[in-house]
Motif scaffolding. Sequence first.
Motif, PDB file in Angstrom:
ATOM      1  N   ASP A 165       0.830  -1.210   0.000  1.00 43.71           N
ATOM      2  CA  ASP A 165       0.000   0.000   0.000  1.00 43.71           C
ATOM      3  C   ASP A 165       0.861   1.255   0.000  1.00 43.71           C
ATOM      4  O   ASP A 165       0.566   2.224  -0.713  1.00 43.71           O
ATOM      5  N   GLN A 166       1.921   1.259   0.785  1.00 42.33           N
ATOM      6  CA  GLN A 166       2.810   2.419   0.843  1.00 42.33           C
ATOM      7  C   GLN A 166       3.496   2.654  -0.498  1.00 42.33           C
ATOM      8  O   GLN A 166       3.630   3.801  -0.947  1.00 42.33           O
ATOM      9  N   GLU A 167       3.910   1.576  -1.126  1.00 39.80           N
ATOM     10  CA  GLU A 167       4.555   1.686  -2.436  1.00 39.80           C
ATOM     11  C   GLU A 167       3.576   2.228  -3.469  1.00 39.80           C
ATOM     12  O   GLU A 167       3.925   3.085  -4.297  1.00 39.80           O
ATOM     13  N   TYR A 168       2.344   1.745  -3.411  1.00 41.84           N
ATOM     14  CA  TYR A 168       1.302   2.212  -4.330  1.00 41.84           C
ATOM     15  C   TYR A 168       1.017   3.696  -4.130  1.00 41.84           C
ATOM     16  O   TYR A 168       0.897   4.459  -5.096  1.00 41.84           O
ATOM     17  N   GLU A 169       0.923   4.117  -2.876  1.00 38.39           N
ATOM     18  CA  GLU A 169       0.652   5.526  -2.585  1.00 38.39           C
ATOM     19  C   GLU A 169       1.769   6.430  -3.105  1.00 38.39           C
ATOM     20  O   GLU A 169       1.521   7.536  -3.596  1.00 38.39           O
ATOM     21  N   GLY A 170       3.011   5.959  -3.036  1.00 31.27           N
ATOM     22  CA  GLY A 170       4.129   6.722  -3.574  1.00 31.27           C
ATOM     23  C   GLY A 170       4.023   6.880  -5.082  1.00 31.27           C
ATOM     24  O   GLY A 170       4.317   7.958  -5.626  1.00 31.27           O
ATOM     25  N   ILE A 171       3.592   5.819  -5.764  1.00 29.84           N
ATOM     26  CA  ILE A 171       3.409   5.876  -7.217  1.00 29.84           C
ATOM     27  C   ILE A 171       2.301   6.862  -7.579  1.00 29.84           C
ATOM     28  O   ILE A 171       2.436   7.649  -8.525  1.00 29.84           O
ATOM     29  N   LEU A 175       2.605  10.184  -9.943  1.00 30.02           N
ATOM     30  CA  LEU A 175       1.786  10.368 -11.133  1.00 30.02           C
ATOM     31  C   LEU A 175       0.975  11.661 -11.066  1.00 30.02           C
ATOM     32  O   LEU A 175       0.786  12.346 -12.082  1.00 30.02           O
ATOM     33  N   MET A 176       0.492  12.011  -9.891  1.00 33.23           N
ATOM     34  CA  MET A 176      -0.250  13.256  -9.731  1.00 33.23           C
ATOM     35  C   MET A 176       0.644  14.463 -10.026  1.00 33.23           C
ATOM     36  O   MET A 176       0.197  15.461 -10.602  1.00 33.23           O
TER      37      MET A 176
END
Length: 244
Positions: A165-171, A175-176
């Motif tokens: 989840d942390q890795e996904y949030e960083g991505i 992207l934003m």
Amino acid sequence: MDSLNLNKHISGQFNAELEHIRTQVMTMGGMVEQQLTDAIVAMHNQDAELANKVIEGDQKVNMMEVEIDEACVRIIAKRQPAASDLRLVMAIIKTISELERIGDVAEKISRTALEKFSQQHQPLLVSLESLGHHTIQMLHDVLDAFARMDLNAAIEIYREDRKVDQEYEGIVRQLMTYMMEDPRTIPSVLTALFCARAIERIGDRCQNICEIIFYFIKGHDFRHVGGDQLDKLLAGDGNGSNPA
């Protein structure tokens, strides 16, 4: 079935039937793991041949789910299992459903590789390889934990999803930033977001399989429970013993 510490039955055929469907689950799991690995490689390399192979292979995964499910129904109808035997059959039915959905994710990623990337003619704005490898490892580990019905391993894998989840949030944050700095990247950002979210959901599916392992070993439903409450419930009698 000795590795699961299940009771032996008077009927040797019953033992054989249980062992057969357990073996089928592991075979299906191996197929899904390969599908996911190939899909992530196809996405990053924009490999149309490999993407098509994943899409075609999804039907085999679906058919295997149906075959295992039907075998479980036959065992319930014919043997009327109880206690740990019934929990095992129910655990298998739930696990193959999760595996089939992970296979669907691999197919969707491959279709995206074919459709979106062929139109945009450019690689992903961010690398999803690390996230992909992380979830593939989670899937590999949870299948191993399921084969051994290993409570401690399942607990560790369950907690590993926090890192995913942390890795996904960083991505997502990365992207934003791309999108705000250059609106022309929006189509590419949306494609990358779709793929990242699909991969992140695999971690959630692996958590679901962990909960199935908890159910088999402890005899209680651990769905929708997390954090400290989950730790307390899993501690239970303190020895992780398998109820009758």
